[in-house]
Design a protein around this motif. Structure first.
Motif, PDB file in Angstrom:
ATOM      1  N   ASP A   1      -4.706   0.206  -1.620  1.00 35.09           N
ATOM      2  CA  ASP A   1      -3.874  -1.219  -2.047  1.00 35.09           C
ATOM      3  C   ASP A   1      -6.096  -2.249  -2.258  1.00 35.09           C
ATOM      4  O   ASP A   1      -5.627  -2.905  -3.138  1.00 35.09           O
TER       5      ASP A   1
ATOM      6  N   ASP B   1     -17.277   0.614   5.696  1.00 35.01           N
ATOM      7  CA  ASP B   1     -16.048   0.974   5.128  1.00 35.01           C
ATOM      8  C   ASP B   1     -15.277   0.239   6.308  1.00 35.01           C
ATOM      9  O   ASP B   1     -15.720  -0.681   7.921  1.00 35.01           O
TER      10      ASP B   1
ATOM     11  N   TYR C   1     -17.049  -0.985  -0.495  1.00 39.88           N
ATOM     12  CA  TYR C   1     -17.321  -2.357  -0.442  1.00 39.88           C
ATOM     13  C   TYR C   1     -18.929  -3.020  -0.655  1.00 39.88           C
ATOM     14  O   TYR C   1     -19.351  -3.148  -0.327  1.00 39.88           O
TER      15      TYR C   1
ATOM     16  N   SER D   1      -9.845   0.239  12.056  1.00 42.97           N
ATOM     17  CA  SER D   1      -9.045  -0.079  12.542  1.00 42.97           C
ATOM     18  C   SER D   1      -8.813  -0.149  13.607  1.00 42.97           C
ATOM     19  O   SER D   1      -9.563  -0.356  15.076  1.00 42.97           O
ATOM     20  N   SER D   2      -8.743   1.936  13.810  1.00 39.97           N
ATOM     21  CA  SER D   2      -8.464   1.855  15.789  1.00 39.97           C
ATOM     22  C   SER D   2     -10.209   2.453  16.135  1.00 39.97           C
ATOM     23  O   SER D   2     -10.452   2.644  17.373  1.00 39.97           O
ATOM     24  N   GLY D   3     -10.719   3.362  15.198  1.00 43.54           N
ATOM     25  CA  GLY D   3     -11.916   3.435  14.818  1.00 43.54           C
ATOM     26  C   GLY D   3     -11.782   4.869  15.336  1.00 43.54           C
ATOM     27  O   GLY D   3     -12.758   5.734  15.131  1.00 43.54           O
ATOM     28  N   SER D   4     -10.739   5.593  15.210  1.00 38.80           N
ATOM     29  CA  SER D   4     -10.911   7.053  15.587  1.00 38.80           C
ATOM     30  C   SER D   4     -11.215   7.916  14.184  1.00 38.80           C
ATOM     31  O   SER D   4     -11.601   9.340  13.738  1.00 38.80           O
TER      32      SER D   4
ATOM     33  N   GLN E   1       1.379  -1.216   0.264  1.00 38.95           N
ATOM     34  CA  GLN E   1      -0.169  -0.209   0.472  1.00 38.95           C
ATOM     35  C   GLN E   1       0.975   1.086  -0.162  1.00 38.95           C
ATOM     36  O   GLN E   1       1.750   1.392   0.692  1.00 38.95           O
TER      37      GLN E   1
HETATM   38  C1  PRP Z   1      -8.963   2.535   5.977  1.00 40.82           C
HETATM   39  C2  PRP Z   1     -10.869   3.066   6.455  1.00 40.82           C
HETATM   40  C3  PRP Z   1     -10.330   4.520   7.038  1.00 40.82           C
HETATM   41  C4  PRP Z   1      -9.235   3.505   7.812  1.00 40.82           C
HETATM   42  C5  PRP Z   1      -9.780   3.683   9.412  1.00 40.82           C
HETATM   43  O1  PRP Z   1      -8.553   3.057   5.552  1.00 40.82           O
HETATM   44  O2  PRP Z   1     -11.275   3.538   5.271  1.00 40.82           O
HETATM   45  O3  PRP Z   1      -9.863   5.493   6.280  1.00 40.82           O
HETATM   46  O4  PRP Z   1      -9.268   2.914   7.730  1.00 40.82           O
HETATM   47  O5  PRP Z   1      -8.828   3.244  10.187  1.00 40.82           O
HETATM   48  P1  PRP Z   1      -9.175   3.768  11.953  1.00 40.82           P
HETATM   49  O6  PRP Z   1     -10.416   3.129  12.523  1.00 40.82           O
HETATM   50  O7  PRP Z   1      -7.741   3.497  13.058  1.00 40.82           O
HETATM   51  O8  PRP Z   1      -9.346   5.104  12.036  1.00 40.82           O
HETATM   52  P2  PRP Z   1      -7.279   1.543   3.982  1.00 40.82           P
HETATM   53  O9  PRP Z   1      -6.165   1.812   5.001  1.00 40.82           O
HETATM   54  O10 PRP Z   1      -7.993   0.654   4.284  1.00 40.82           O
HETATM   55  O11 PRP Z   1      -7.323   2.428   3.114  1.00 40.82           O
HETATM   56  P3  PRP Z   1      -8.196   3.513   1.284  1.00 40.82           P
HETATM   57  O12 PRP Z   1      -9.569   3.459   2.326  1.00 40.82           O
HETATM   58  O13 PRP Z   1      -7.535   4.187   1.658  1.00 40.82           O
HETATM   59  O14 PRP Z   1      -7.860   2.176   0.325  1.00 40.82           O
END
Ligand code: PRP
Ligand code: ZN
Length: 287
Positions: free
Chosen positions: A54, A159, A121, A162-165, A11
């Motif tokens: 990605d 969407d 998605y 991950s951390s939710g931030s 990525q």
């Molecule tokens: C994902 C999603 C959010 C982020 C969430 O992006 O689209 O932007 O991760 O993460 P968080 O919960 O930690 O804030 P991804 O890495 O898949 O990249 P892209 O959406 O830009 O393709």
């Protein structure tokens, strides 16, 4: 003939970027990276690194633009390309979730009936809606999905969290997880024999790094009369190493412990008279 190089796609920026670069580094692969470059070379392994979005990586791997790639399973399942799963990588696990505006009362998927959902998605979301007999309008957008509810473009989003931030910063709350997604290595389904061999070498390193992360090296002092009990608590790669201490009646015991049983075993060791317990991270573990 010049040696073939393995081409890996990672990525360009975002959730998986740092972890992917880090993994290569931990595998002893030194990537010389120019700022904003699309491609970089490793100087101590026949590897070329390509930096892509990605979401585009499965297509590039299917088309053999790259031989292998690091992506989230979310992207792999959504795109449904002809690529082969190679290995789970053990970092940046995330989830694909439905999120709604903060304060909204979401009890079940039926909340989404008649609603507009923004997502990158559409395939995975449609599966989820079908499974739950929900009819909703899917609004496909390729990036910054999380701002859609705030600007009135959608009632909900689907969407990666991950951390939710990202959700938090956009006034959204996670309502329901629809897929748990691990970070994986994929490969093209017809690599040359030479490239398969390079991949084997890389994979051997990746597995050593993964194993090392799950294990700790432990050193402790044990009174000799308790040695038997203490050794029986320690698995070790073969069996623990026992060395006499300068002080009579005491030994030094060295072993390897799995992260999962770690605290429980430490407590038992202490209860059995172990002293001066040192726990050290392991960099590589070759089995
Ligand atoms: C994902 C999603 C959010 C982020 C969430 O992006 O689209 O932007 O991760 O993460 P968080 O919960 O930690 O804030 P991804 O890495 O898949 O990249 P892209 O959406 O830009 O393709
Ligand atoms: Zn993405």
């Amino acid at each position: 003939m010049a040696q073939e190089k393995l081409k890996i796609a990672i990525q360009k920026s975002g959730r998986l970027h740092d972890g992917s670069v880090n993994l290569l580094k931990e595998c002893g692969i030194d990537v010389v990276n120019g700022v904003n470059k699309l491609k970089a070379e490793a100087n101590n392994f026949p590897l070329e690194v390509y930096f892509f979005r990605d979401d585009d990586i499965p297509q590039y791997v299917e088309d053999a633009v790259a031989d292998i790639g690091i992506i989230g399973e979310n992207v792999m399942y959504e795109s449904n390309k002809k690529v082969v799963f190679v290995e789970e990588l053990g970092f940046a696990t995330c989830r694909l979730s439905i999120a709604v505006r903060k304060g909204e009362e979401y009890k079940s998927a039926s909340y989404l009936n008649g609603k507009k959902i923004a997502t990158s998605y559409p395939v995975l979301l449609q599966n989820f809606l079908d499974k739950n007999n929900v009819k909703a309008e899917i609004h496909e957008i390729s990036g910054s999905v999380e701002i859609a509810p705030g600007i009135g473009l959608a009632d909900a989003i689907c969407d990666i969290v991950s951390s939710g931030s990202t959700l938090f910063m956009n006034g959204l709350q996670e309502a329901e997880m629809i897929l748990k997604s691990r970070t994986v290595l994929i490969k093209n389904n017809k690599l040359s024999e030479e490239k398969e061999n390079l991949l084997k070498k890389l994979l051997f390193r990746i597995q050593s790094v993964k194993k090392a992360k799950n294990n700790k090296y432990i050193l402790l002092n044990a009174p000799n009369e308790k040695l038997k009990e203490i050794i029986s608590l320690l698995p070790g790669m073969k069996s623990p190493t026992v060395l006499p201490l300068a002080e009579p009646g005491w030994s030094s015991v060295h072993s390897v412990l799995n992260e999962n049983d770690f605290w429980e075993i430490i407590e038992k060791l202490k209860a059995n008279g172990a002293q001066g317990i040192l726990v050290v991270p392991i960099e590589k573990m070759i089995m």
